[in-house]
Design a protein around this motif. Structure first.
Motif, short mmCIF file in Angstrom:
data_model
loop_
_atom_site.label_atom_id
_atom_site.label_comp_id
_atom_site.label_asym_id
_atom_site.label_seq_id
_atom_site.Cartn_x
_atom_site.Cartn_y
_atom_site.Cartn_z
N ASN A 45 -8.83 7.89 -5.89
CA ASN A 45 -9.17 7.43 -4.45
C ASN A 45 -8.25 7.84 -3.51
N ILE A 46 -6.88 8.03 -3.69
CA ILE A 46 -5.86 7.99 -2.61
C ILE A 46 -4.98 9.43 -2.70
N CYS A 47 -5.57 10.43 -3.62
CA CYS A 47 -4.60 11.61 -3.80
C CYS A 47 -5.73 12.90 -3.24
N ASN A 48 -5.32 13.64 -2.68
CA ASN A 48 -6.02 14.94 -2.41
C ASN A 48 -6.26 15.64 -3.61
N LYS A 49 -6.78 17.01 -3.60
CA LYS A 49 -7.33 17.79 -4.68
C LYS A 49 -6.12 18.23 -5.25
N ASP A 50 -4.82 18.34 -4.64
CA ASP A 50 -3.26 18.89 -5.34
C ASP A 50 -2.55 17.47 -5.71
N GLY A 51 -3.29 16.51 -5.76
CA GLY A 51 -2.62 15.25 -6.75
C GLY A 51 -1.69 14.61 -5.59
N ILE A 52 -1.71 15.01 -4.44
CA ILE A 52 -0.56 14.15 -3.49
C ILE A 52 -1.06 12.92 -2.94
N PRO A 53 -0.37 11.81 -3.02
CA PRO A 53 -0.97 10.65 -2.66
C PRO A 53 -1.06 10.33 -1.21
N ASP A 54 -2.01 9.66 -0.55
CA ASP A 54 -1.96 9.19 0.70
C ASP A 54 -0.68 8.53 1.23
N LYS A 55 -0.31 8.98 2.04
CA LYS A 55 1.11 8.25 2.74
C LYS A 55 0.89 6.88 3.25
N LYS A 56 -0.45 6.39 3.64
CA LYS A 56 -0.64 5.19 3.87
C LYS A 56 -0.23 4.20 2.64
N ILE A 57 -0.58 4.39 1.36
CA ILE A 57 -0.29 3.61 0.41
C ILE A 57 1.06 3.36 0.26
N GLU A 58 1.91 4.31 0.33
CA GLU A 58 3.47 4.35 0.37
C GLU A 58 3.92 3.37 1.57
N ARG A 59 3.32 3.65 2.69
CA ARG A 59 3.75 2.92 3.98
C ARG A 59 3.40 1.15 3.75
N GLU A 60 2.24 1.28 3.28
CA GLU A 60 1.85 -0.36 3.01
C GLU A 60 2.68 -1.01 2.05
N VAL A 61 3.05 -0.37 1.06
CA VAL A 61 4.12 -0.90 0.16
C VAL A 61 5.42 -1.22 0.59
N SER A 62 5.85 -0.06 1.58
CA SER A 62 7.33 -0.12 2.10
C SER A 62 7.21 -1.25 3.08
N ILE A 63 6.00 -1.29 3.87
CA ILE A 63 6.22 -2.56 5.07
C ILE A 63 6.05 -3.62 4.06
N MET A 64 5.03 -4.01 3.19
CA MET A 64 5.31 -5.43 2.55
C MET A 64 6.38 -5.94 1.99
N ARG A 65 7.04 -4.86 1.34
CA ARG A 65 8.35 -5.38 0.67
C ARG A 65 9.43 -5.94 1.49
N GLN A 66 9.29 -5.37 2.91
CA GLN A 66 10.16 -5.96 3.85
C GLN A 66 9.87 -7.36 4.41
N LEU A 67 8.61 -7.68 4.28
CA LEU A 67 8.08 -8.80 5.04
C LEU A 67 7.99 -10.23 4.14
N GLN A 68 9.03 -10.78 4.33
CA GLN A 68 9.13 -12.20 3.49
C GLN A 68 9.00 -13.41 4.34
N HIS A 69 7.94 -13.91 4.72
CA HIS A 69 7.60 -14.99 5.72
C HIS A 69 6.60 -15.77 5.20
N PRO A 70 6.75 -17.08 5.45
CA PRO A 70 6.01 -18.01 5.07
C PRO A 70 4.54 -17.77 5.34
N TYR A 71 3.96 -17.04 6.55
CA TYR A 71 2.63 -17.14 7.10
C TYR A 71 2.20 -15.33 6.86
N ILE A 72 2.69 -14.77 5.85
CA ILE A 72 2.34 -13.42 5.36
C ILE A 72 2.18 -13.39 3.95
#
Length: 416
Positions: A45-72
């Motif tokens: 669902n996140i890769c194109n026909k060449d098997g390259i993943p959508d950068k949004k997924i990488e960005r989401e993980v990259s962002i979430m791994r930085q965010l360590q907050h009691p209300y996140i």
């Protein structure tokens, strides 16, 4: 339904929800018995026909791994098989803020203020780290067993790296129609921080009023209402709430209230509790310190980097980090001095960042400085592209000694 036992570590339970590209399950960590939420994404669902993943997924993980907050919502780890990716996240028991408002019809002013204070604390934390959520709404805010909020779903988030250099703005139109700021509806671009503040205003209005400030079944008519910014407050709203809402839902982003102004507002500060990080009380003027804390150090773990799960090469191999006893200003100054001496091309990025090109652009590397304490910083250097051997040579023999405040050794000919 995926396998009941995941990686021999998690026992999957009931389905909690479905999205366009993912399903979220309740699960139990076998060793500890602790509940977690697992977001399951099919790679197809996140890769194109060449098997390259959508950068949004990488960005989401990259962002979430930085965010360590009691209300996140916390991201614990990321796992993968040949066909699926699994986000192991904090389980938030109370469900969505949207459902809670619907069940109560509306919140009291005091309860609304408490949730709004926590929301602003989380949003301010994100903005100080160059992260803009862009889809803040009650459906993306969860409530834990203590009644505290947890901001979730960073799938549409943007970072300062995505800001266009020619105008300093974001240009991707995204978000949920009823919550989008009027400037997103134009072609001029928008400031991610200011659009998040608008969405916070919509959320505050919904909590107290029990309905949307701008709504119409006809999407274009609703957009017209948003663009004009004309809304009515119910009679039970206090004058102080009406005043802050008028600033939050200001159609002019240039005069819209800022987070610093929100924090100084008397209505907002009533009963305000300051969260704590690593035993240090949160900065009373900004709600969150722009320094590193224990949670930030944990988030540096390479275990939360999923680039290797999505593609064969792992950029973490070209990543170097070190703790340096120096101020960010002096560290950047030393790097700039080296750049002039070696004829490196330097381009400043965000607050404490530099993009450096060396030897006719054969290597491009990115340097970021994060304040750890008053006297310590973390220096992060990563190769963006180019010759790996040349990158290592420049890093070890020129850049690293400068960062550590050492003299660059002179290389003498073997015949001398």
């Amino acid at each position: 339904m995926p396998e009941k036992l995941l990686f021999g570590k998690y026992e999957l339970g009931k389905l909690l929800g479905c999205g366009a590209f993912a399903k979220v399950y309740h699960a139990r960590e076998i060793n500890s018995g602790k509940s977690v939420a697992i977001k399951v994404i099919n790679k197809s669902n996140i890769c194109n026909k060449d098997g390259i993943p959508d950068k949004k997924i990488e960005r989401e993980v990259s962002i979430m791994r930085q965010l360590q907050h009691p209300y996140i919502v916390k991201l614990h780890e990321v796992l993968a098989t040949k066909t699926k990716i699994y986000f192991i996240m904090e389980y938030v028991k109370g469900g969505e803020l949207f459902n809670l408002i619907a069940n109560k019809s509306r919140f009291s002013e005091d309860l609304s203020r408490k949730c709004f204070q926590q929301l602003i604390s989380a949003v301010n934390y994100c903005h100080l780290r160059g992260v803009y959520h862009r889809d803040l709404k009650p459906e993306n805010i969860l409530i834990d067993e203590n009644g505290d909020i947890k901001v979730s779903d960073f799938g549409l988030s943007a970072t300062t790296d995505q800001i266009q250099s020619f105008d300093g703005l974001l240009h991707t139109v995204c978000g949920t129609p009823a919550y989008v700021a009027p400037e997103i509806l134009t072609i001029k671009g928008y400031d991610g921080a200011k659009t998040d503040i608008w969405s916070c205003g919509i959320i505050l209005y919904i909590m107290i009023a029990g309905y949307f400030p701008f709504y119409d079944q006809n999407l274009m008519l609703m957009y017209k209402k948003i663009y004009k910014g004309e809304f009515r407050c119910p009679k039970w709203m206090s004058p102080d709430v009406k005043r802050i809402l008028s600033r939050l839902l200001d159609v002019n982003p240039g005069t819209r209230i800022t987070i610093d102004e929100i924090i100084r507002d008397p209505w907002f500060r009533k009963g305000l509790k300051f969260i704590k990080f690593s035993g240090e009380e949160e900065n009373k003027d900004s709600l969150i310190s722009n320094s590193f804390n224990a949670f930030d150090l944990i988030s540096f773990s390479s275990g939360l980097d999923i680039s290797g799960l999505l593609k064969s090469n792992n950029p973490m191999d070209d990543l170097e980090r070190m703790v340096v006893e120096e101020s960010p200003e002096r560290l950047i100054e030393r790097i700039e001095e080296l750049g002039k001496k070696e004829n490196f091309r330097l381009r400043k990025k965000k607050d404490w960042g530099i993009e450096m090109k060396v030897q006719n652009g054969k290597v491009t590397m990115r340097l970021d400085v994060y304040r750890l304490t008053e006297h310590l910083v973390i220096m992060e250097v990563q190769k963006n592209d180019g010759d790996g051997d040349l990158y290592k040579d420049v890093w070890r023999n020129k850049l690293k000694p400068i960062i550590l405040g050492q003299q660059i050794p002179k290389i003498e000919d073997s015949d001398s």
